[in-house]
Design a protein around this motif. Structure first.
Motif, PDB file in Angstrom:
ATOM      1  N   VAL A 244      18.617 -21.417   5.552  1.00 57.23           N
ATOM      2  CA  VAL A 244      18.623 -20.006   5.197  1.00 57.23           C
ATOM      3  C   VAL A 244      18.148 -19.797   3.766  1.00 57.23           C
ATOM      4  O   VAL A 244      17.397 -18.865   3.476  1.00 57.23           O
ATOM      5  CB  VAL A 244      20.042 -19.421   5.389  1.00 57.23           C
ATOM      6  N   PHE A 250      15.208 -14.116   5.929  1.00 55.47           N
ATOM      7  CA  PHE A 250      16.621 -13.813   5.694  1.00 55.47           C
ATOM      8  C   PHE A 250      16.830 -13.073   4.373  1.00 55.47           C
ATOM      9  O   PHE A 250      17.729 -12.226   4.261  1.00 55.47           O
ATOM     10  CB  PHE A 250      17.456 -15.095   5.745  1.00 55.47           C
ATOM     11  N   LYS A 267      22.440 -15.830  10.522  1.00 54.91           N
ATOM     12  CA  LYS A 267      22.368 -16.978   9.598  1.00 54.91           C
ATOM     13  C   LYS A 267      23.135 -18.175  10.150  1.00 54.91           C
ATOM     14  O   LYS A 267      22.643 -19.313  10.147  1.00 54.91           O
ATOM     15  CB  LYS A 267      22.922 -16.583   8.230  1.00 54.91           C
TER      16      LYS A 267
END
Length: 340
Positions: A244, A250, A267
Motif C-alpha cells: 500500500v 491508494f 488496503k
C-alpha cells in the motif's frame, strides 16, 4: 492545516500562478480549504500573473490567458467572489510600489541564500544568469502579504523560507520607522497527505512535469489517467500480497474517497492478497468521476460568459486595490513620504 485554529480575526492571503489550469494537487493542497475558510474569515485570492512573468516573460500570452482559466477553476470548486476577494496581481500597482521600498531592506546575498530561491534557480538551470525579477521575488511576495495585513499564508513546506523572509522585512521596516505599521504572517502548512504525487508516482503533481489531472478533465481523461497510475510493481498476480505504501492509487483513494472505511478494507485485502489492481483502480475512477463531474459542469457554465467572469475579477481587484492603497499610505506616512 488545522482549520479550527483560524478565527474570524484572521486574514488569509493565498493564490496561484496563472500558468495553466488547476489540478487535483491544487484541490487537495488548498482549494477545498479555501471554500471552507471563506465562511470563517477574510480571504484574498491572488491571481499571480506578475509573479508568473518572472520566469515566463517570453510567454506572456500564456500567463495572460490563464488568468481567466484559473478564475474559472476557482468558481468551479465553489469559491464565492462575494465572500473571497479574487484579484489580478498586475492590476494592483500598490504592490509594486511596496516591493520597491522593501527591496531597500534586503541584500542580494540574503535573497540568494533564501532556500526556496536557491532550489528554484537550480531547477531552472539559471546559474548566474538569473532574471532580476525572479531573484527579488521574495520582496514582491512580502508586498503581496503585507498589503492586506495577512496573518495566515497557507504554503507548502518548501515555501516556509519565503514567509520567514517576509517577516524579516516586516521587522526591519517597523524598526526603521520606530512604529508597528506592518504585521507578521504565520505560514500554515497543509496536513501530511495533502500533497498529491503525480499520476506517474515519481514526483508531486506538477503542471511543469506533465503528470497532472486537471479539475476540468473529461471522463475519458480521468479514465486514462487512472489506468496509467502506478501501483505496486511486485504485485504481479491477483493472489499476491500487495504493498500500500507508495501505491499512488491508494494515495488518491485516501485523499478523495468519501468512504474511508471502505478504503481501509481495500488496503487490508490488497495487503493479504486476492485483490487486483483493476479493482482498486475502478474504485478510484468511480470516485473521481463523481467528484469532478459537478466541478466540470460548473466550470463549463461559467465559461459560457467570460465577460461576467472578468467583471467579477474587476470588482475583486478594485476591492483589493482599496485595501492595498490604505496600507501603502500608512507605509509612506511612516517614512515621511506624505508631502501633501
Amino acid at each position: 492545516m488545522n482549520l479550527d485554529t483560524i478565527t474570524k480575526q484572521d486574514i488569509i492571503l493565498t493564490g496561484d500562478r496563472t500558468t495553466g489550469q488547476l489540478h487535483l494537487g491544487h484541490y487537495v493542497g488548498s482549494l477545498r480549504n479555501r471554500v471552507i475558510l471563506q465562511d470563517r474569515c477574510a480571504q484574498f485570492l491572488l491571481l499571480a500573473d506578475a509573479q508568473a512573468l518572472t520566469d515566463n516573460m517570453g510567454n506572456y500570452l500564456k500567463v495572460r490567458d490563464n488568468v481567466l482559466q484559473v478564475a474559472l477553476d476557482y468558481l468551479a470548486v465553489g469559491i464565492d467572489p462575494a465572500k473571497s476577494t479574487i484579484f489580478i496581481q498586475s492590476l494592483v500597482p500598490e504592490l509594486t510600489e511596496l516591493a520597491s521600498y522593501y527591496l531597500n531592506l534586503v541584500t542580494v546575498a540574503r535573497l540568494e541564500r533564501n532556500p526556496t530561491i536557491k532550489d528554484e534557480i537550480k531547477q531552472r538551470g539559471y546559474e548566474r544568469d538569473i532574471p532580476a525579477g525572479f531573484l527579488t521575488y521574495p520582496a514582491a511576495q512580502a508586498a503581496d502579504i503585507t498589503a492586506f495585513k495577512a496573518t495566515i499564508v497557507p504554503v507548502g513546506d518548501d515555501q516556509i523560507p519565503m514567509i520567514e523572509q517576509t517577516n524579516e522585512i516586516v521587522r526591519r521596516f517597523n524598526a526603521s520607522v520606530e512604529q508597528t505599521v506592518l504585521v507578521e504572517a504565520k505560514a500554515v502548512v497543509p496536513e501530511v497527505g495533502s500533497r498529491l504525487p503525480g499520476i506517474d508516482g515519481k514526483a508531486k503533481m506538477s503542471k511543469s512535469l506533465g503528470n497532472t489531472l486537471t479539475l476540468s478533465a473529461s471522463p475519458d481523461e480521468i479514465r486514462q489517467a487512472v489506468k496509467m497510475m502506478y501501483t505496486d510493481p511486485n504485485h504481479l498476480r491477483v493472489a499476491d500480497p500487495g504493498q500500500v505504501e507508495g501505491n499512488v492509487v491508494f494515495t488518491y483513494l485516501d485523499a478523495f474517497h468519501p468512504d474511508q472505511e471502505l478504503v481501509q478494507g481495500l488496503k487490508a485485502h490488497y495487503q493479504r492478497g486476492g485483490l487486483g489492481d483493476t479493482v482498486i483502480k475502478k474504485h478510484l475512477e468511480d470516485c473521481l468521476q463523481e467528484m469532478l463531474a459537478p466541478i466540470r459542469a460548473r466550470r463549463e457554465r461559467y465559461a459560457q460568459d467570460p465577460a461576467a467572469v472578468l467583471d467579477m475579477l474587476k470588482t475583486g481587484t478594485r476591492r483589493a486595490r482599496d485595501v492595498a492603497a490604505r496600507t501603502l499610505a500608512e507605509v509612506k506616512a511612516a517614512m515621511g513620504l506624505n508631502y501633501y
